[in-house]
Design a protein around this motif. Structure first.
Motif, short mmCIF file in Angstrom:
data_model
loop_
_atom_site.label_atom_id
_atom_site.label_comp_id
_atom_site.label_asym_id
_atom_site.label_seq_id
_atom_site.Cartn_x
_atom_site.Cartn_y
_atom_site.Cartn_z
N PHE A 114 66.71 60.46 53.03
CA PHE A 114 66.83 61.72 53.94
C PHE A 114 68.05 61.24 55.02
CE2 PHE A 114 62.62 62.06 52.00
CZ PHE A 114 62.64 63.46 51.95
N GLY A 115 68.91 60.33 54.64
CA GLY A 115 69.80 60.16 55.63
C GLY A 115 69.38 59.29 56.66
N LEU A 116 68.59 58.53 56.96
CA LEU A 116 68.10 57.94 58.04
C LEU A 116 68.35 56.34 57.74
CD1 LEU A 116 64.50 59.46 58.40
CD2 LEU A 116 66.69 60.06 59.82
N ARG A 117 68.62 55.75 59.01
CA ARG A 117 68.76 54.44 59.03
C ARG A 117 68.06 53.58 60.35
NH1 ARG A 117 70.46 54.96 54.93
NH2 ARG A 117 72.43 54.43 54.01
N VAL A 118 67.65 52.25 60.26
CA VAL A 118 66.78 51.72 61.25
C VAL A 118 67.93 50.73 61.61
CG1 VAL A 118 64.88 50.27 61.77
CG2 VAL A 118 64.64 51.93 60.01
#
Length: 253
Positions: free
Chosen positions: A187-191
């Protein structure tokens, strides 16, 4: 009134902007800086030397710089409860997408753990099938015998260990080396850490798993509070983001 957080002309280099966190200058810079309007004195728009927007407003100008990482509207001299981005300008992740990513990760972990502990799952299913057969036949103690069945309990304990091990590997390794679990990447997320760009450290990755997946395994009601926390947190952090100072952001394109 203290100068609100935001991007301002860098006192050491006015060809760029530097992030002011509301109390001090940070190491975050932004280039190229927008050209100031006519009659705008950069020295008067620098935190620590007066109201950063007063001079521009006297000339009928709107705020000339972006507000990444700011809380609310610094131009109005107010702070709200929510940040829009990290100090260096990376937008924070959408809460709906984060929930979908968690669901995908949970499904994948469950599937991998089931495949890895397939023999244990079969043993538990056989025990539950025998219990169901006895209950249908009218045995009122069937469910109690299942809870006391050493074979079922041993298989359940072993499968729980497999599930925890799979969860740890699935979560910690991708976070450390790629900055995202498969669900978040989908979903195009990063931490990342709040204060700097880049992937979480080993310590941050492990802490995030310990206070999320492992904590939920040990005390499932914690999951409800953990998942709801970002809806009111200033940085959209869940409880498992707090110990390591991480945040979930949208991937840069």
């Amino acid at each position: 009134m203290s100068t609100p957080a935001g991007w301002y002309p860098d006192p050491s280099r006015q060809a760029q902007l530097r992030w002011w966190d509301g109390e001090r200058w940070t190491e975050h810079t932004h280039t190229p800086a927008p050209a100031p309007g006519p009659g705008l004195d950069l020295r008067k728009d620098t935190p620590g030397t007066g109201d950063p927007w007063q001079h521009g407003q006297q000339h009928g100008q709107h705020r000339p710089y972006p507000t990444y990482g700011a809380y609310g509207d610094p131009a109005a001299g107010r702070s709200s409860a929510r940040a829009l981005a990290t100090p260096d300008g990376q937008p924070l992740g959408n809460l709906g997408l984060r929930l979908l990513a968690r669901i995908v990760d949970w499904v994948l972990v469950s599937v991998i753990a089931t495949l890895a502990g397939w023999s244990l799952v079969q043993r538990m299913v056989r025990s539950m099938d025998d219990t169901l057969t006895a209950a249908v036949a009218g045995d009122p103690t069937a469910s109690l015998r299942l809870l006391e069945d050493p074979g079922f309990n041993a298989a359940l304990s072993s499968f729980t260990f497999v599930l925890i091990a799979v969860s740890a590997a699935y979560t910690v390794l991708p976070l450390r080396f790629y900055g995202a679990t498969p669900g978040k990447a989908l979903f195009g997320l990063r931490v990342r850490p709040w204060e700097r760009p880049g992937h979480p450290t080993w310590g941050q990755s492990i802490l995030r798993w310990l206070t999320s997946d492992l904590a939920v395994q040990l005390f499932w009601p914690y999951a409800v509070l953990d998942y709801l926390w970002p809806t009111w947190d200033r940085r959209k952090q869940a409880l498992h983001d707090k110990p390591g100072g991480t945040v979930v952001v949208r991937r840069r394109r």
